[in-house]
Design a protein around this motif. Structure first.
Motif, PDB file in Angstrom:
ATOM      1  N   SER A  30      19.269  18.227 -32.952  1.00 16.86           N
ATOM      2  CA  SER A  30      20.415  18.033 -33.830  1.00 16.86           C
ATOM      3  C   SER A  30      20.398  16.584 -34.307  1.00 16.86           C
ATOM      4  O   SER A  30      19.750  15.741 -33.685  1.00 16.86           O
ATOM      5  CB  SER A  30      21.704  18.299 -33.025  1.00 16.86           C
ATOM      6  N   GLU A  32      22.956  14.930 -34.036  1.00 15.94           N
ATOM      7  CA  GLU A  32      23.813  14.367 -32.978  1.00 15.94           C
ATOM      8  C   GLU A  32      23.557  15.159 -31.699  1.00 15.94           C
ATOM      9  O   GLU A  32      24.288  16.117 -31.402  1.00 15.94           O
ATOM     10  CB  GLU A  32      25.289  14.517 -33.355  1.00 15.94           C
ATOM     11  N   CYS A  91      16.124  30.183 -42.180  1.00 18.26           N
ATOM     12  CA  CYS A  91      17.177  29.696 -43.094  1.00 18.26           C
ATOM     13  C   CYS A  91      17.311  30.544 -44.354  1.00 18.26           C
ATOM     14  O   CYS A  91      16.327  31.053 -44.882  1.00 18.26           O
ATOM     15  CB  CYS A  91      16.878  28.261 -43.500  1.00 18.26           C
ATOM     16  N   ILE A  94      21.535  29.720 -49.182  1.00 23.32           N
ATOM     17  CA  ILE A  94      22.893  30.055 -49.612  1.00 23.32           C
ATOM     18  C   ILE A  94      23.514  28.839 -50.307  1.00 23.32           C
ATOM     19  O   ILE A  94      23.533  27.739 -49.748  1.00 23.32           O
ATOM     20  CB  ILE A  94      23.742  30.493 -48.402  1.00 23.32           C
TER      21      ILE A  94
HETATM   22  N1  NAP Z   1      24.749  32.698 -38.799  1.00 21.06           N
HETATM   23  C1  NAP Z   1      23.946  33.750 -38.836  1.00 21.06           C
HETATM   24  O1  NAP Z   1      24.251  34.813 -38.252  1.00 21.06           O
HETATM   25  C2  NAP Z   1      22.640  33.650 -39.576  1.00 21.06           C
HETATM   26  C3  NAP Z   1      21.777  34.756 -39.588  1.00 21.06           C
HETATM   27  C4  NAP Z   1      20.523  34.665 -40.186  1.00 21.06           C
HETATM   28  C5  NAP Z   1      20.151  33.467 -40.781  1.00 21.06           C
HETATM   29  N2  NAP Z   1      21.012  32.404 -40.787  1.00 21.06           N
HETATM   30  C6  NAP Z   1      20.564  31.135 -41.388  1.00 21.06           C
HETATM   31  O2  NAP Z   1      20.160  30.306 -40.301  1.00 21.06           O
HETATM   32  C7  NAP Z   1      20.439  28.923 -40.595  1.00 21.06           C
HETATM   33  C8  NAP Z   1      21.321  28.352 -39.470  1.00 21.06           C
HETATM   34  O3  NAP Z   1      22.569  29.015 -39.496  1.00 21.06           O
HETATM   35  P1  NAP Z   1      23.737  28.696 -38.452  1.00 21.06           P
HETATM   36  O4  NAP Z   1      24.831  29.661 -38.783  1.00 21.06           O
HETATM   37  O5  NAP Z   1      23.219  28.629 -37.068  1.00 21.06           O
HETATM   38  O6  NAP Z   1      24.185  27.214 -38.759  1.00 21.06           O
HETATM   39  P2  NAP Z   1      24.484  26.325 -40.043  1.00 21.06           P
HETATM   40  O7  NAP Z   1      25.890  25.895 -39.960  1.00 21.06           O
HETATM   41  O8  NAP Z   1      24.039  26.998 -41.299  1.00 21.06           O
HETATM   42  O9  NAP Z   1      23.510  25.081 -39.768  1.00 21.06           O
HETATM   43  C9  NAP Z   1      23.791  24.196 -38.734  1.00 21.06           C
HETATM   44  C10 NAP Z   1      22.658  23.221 -38.623  1.00 21.06           C
HETATM   45  O10 NAP Z   1      22.361  22.639 -39.916  1.00 21.06           O
HETATM   46  C11 NAP Z   1      22.222  21.256 -39.745  1.00 21.06           C
HETATM   47  N3  NAP Z   1      22.568  20.547 -40.966  1.00 21.06           N
HETATM   48  C12 NAP Z   1      23.628  20.758 -41.785  1.00 21.06           C
HETATM   49  N4  NAP Z   1      23.621  19.859 -42.800  1.00 21.06           N
HETATM   50  C13 NAP Z   1      22.539  19.069 -42.595  1.00 21.06           C
HETATM   51  C14 NAP Z   1      21.977  17.968 -43.295  1.00 21.06           C
HETATM   52  N5  NAP Z   1      22.549  17.500 -44.414  1.00 21.06           N
HETATM   53  N6  NAP Z   1      20.855  17.412 -42.819  1.00 21.06           N
HETATM   54  C15 NAP Z   1      20.248  17.887 -41.695  1.00 21.06           C
HETATM   55  N7  NAP Z   1      20.740  18.931 -40.973  1.00 21.06           N
HETATM   56  C16 NAP Z   1      21.868  19.509 -41.429  1.00 21.06           C
HETATM   57  C17 NAP Z   1      23.169  20.891 -38.642  1.00 21.06           C
HETATM   58  O11 NAP Z   1      22.753  19.673 -38.085  1.00 21.06           O
HETATM   59  P3  NAP Z   1      23.542  18.932 -36.896  1.00 21.06           P
HETATM   60  O12 NAP Z   1      23.099  19.636 -35.654  1.00 21.06           O
HETATM   61  O13 NAP Z   1      23.045  17.549 -36.969  1.00 21.06           O
HETATM   62  O14 NAP Z   1      24.995  19.103 -37.196  1.00 21.06           O
HETATM   63  C18 NAP Z   1      23.008  22.073 -37.677  1.00 21.06           C
HETATM   64  O15 NAP Z   1      21.954  21.841 -36.771  1.00 21.06           O
HETATM   65  C19 NAP Z   1      21.119  28.924 -41.965  1.00 21.06           C
HETATM   66  O16 NAP Z   1      20.164  28.585 -42.943  1.00 21.06           O
HETATM   67  C20 NAP Z   1      21.608  30.359 -42.138  1.00 21.06           C
HETATM   68  O17 NAP Z   1      21.651  30.750 -43.507  1.00 21.06           O
HETATM   69  C21 NAP Z   1      22.230  32.473 -40.206  1.00 21.06           C
END
Ligand code: NAP
Length: 213
Positions: A30, A32, A91, A94
């Motif tokens: 992360s 952080e 990823c 979106i």
């Molecule tokens: N949620 C689901 O069920 C699901 C299912 C399939 C695929 N996905 C995809 O999987 C990915 C992760 O999804 P998620 O729901 O776990 O979390 P998310 O909220 O989409 O992503 C969280 C992560 O993104 C990082 N991040 C955000 N802005 C950033 C920036 N400007 N620079 C660098 N890092 C940044 C955050 O870093 P920090 O740790 O530093 O805050 C954190 O580690 C996404 O692309 C999503 O579309 C999600």
């Protein structure tokens, strides 16, 4: 195997816990790392937390599970730490704009994909699309009628796809290997399809299965 999981969100946590459950060593990353302390505290001796760069360097295989709009810039910044490794790209591209009538908006176009942008940004890494077309609740050992659902994967490197196939199968999935990176143009929009029953009917637990005779 040592797996670096880049992501402090629900996908990073779910896949990290899944790989730990199957006996792998995991470091989550992360910006952080402190926000991963609670997770590390209960995840066991094979779990570690660090920066994105530390987790990328730790992994023999790396999972990219960050906000779609940040993925290319982050991968580019990590460049050398990802070189030569299979990178599982979960990823979705979106957009920040809200869904239209339950349909997510993407920042990529039809003959384009986030996976291809990642591969172009870091040519030395071996990106493989996986886990993008299912919600986190079913990512590990999915329990659904009809047996294991289908995980669609693609990427340019045959060896990386084979390695990722093995890991995805360990997490309880059937795998449909769709070949080179361009197939992500079809895989990534499955996220839109997957979410429509969620937005319309609050159904978020399904998964896709390719039925073949
Ligand atoms: N949620 C689901 O069920 C699901 C299912 C399939 C695929 N996905 C995809 O999987 C990915 C992760 O999804 P998620 O729901 O776990 O979390 P998310 O909220 O989409 O992503 C969280 C992560 O993104 C990082 N991040 C955000 N802005 C950033 C920036 N400007 N620079 C660098 N890092 C940044 C955050 O870093 P920090 O740790 O530093 O805050 C954190 O580690 C996404 O692309 C999503 O579309 C999600």
């Amino acid at each position: 195997m040592k797996i670096g999981v880049l992501g402090s969100g629900v996908v990073g946590e779910t896949l990290a816990n899944g790989f730990l459950k199957k006996g792998h060593e995991v470091m989550r990353g992360s910006r952080e790392p402190g926000k991963l302390a609670a997770w590390k505290g209960q995840a066991g001796a094979k779990a570690q937390a660090g920066t994105f760069e530390q987790a990328a360097r730790f992994g023999e295989v790396v999972v990219l599970a960050v906000k779609g709009g940040a993925a290319v810039e982050l991968a580019g910044a990590l460049g050398a730490a990802l070189a030569g490794k299979s990178v599982i790209d979960t990823c979705n591209p979106i957009a920040d704009a809200p869904p239209v009538n339950g349909v997510l908006q993407f920042f990529t176009g039809p003959n384009d994909s986030l996976l291809e942008r990642l591969q172009a940004r870091v040519p030395a890494a071996r990106f493989v699309k996986a886990f993008s077309c299912v919600g986190s609740g079913q990512m590990v050992d999915p329990k659904l009628p009809g047996g294991p659902p289908t995980m669609f994967i693609c990427g340019n490197d045959d060896g990386a796809r084979k390695q990722v196939r093995g890991l995805v199968e360990q997490l309880g999935w059937g795998v449909e290997d769709l070949g080179g990176a361009e197939a992500a143009r079809a895989i990534e929009p499955l996220c839109m399809l997957w979410c429509i029953p969620g937005f319309r009917q609050n159904r978020w637990t399904h998964a896709f299965k390719l039925l073949t005779p």
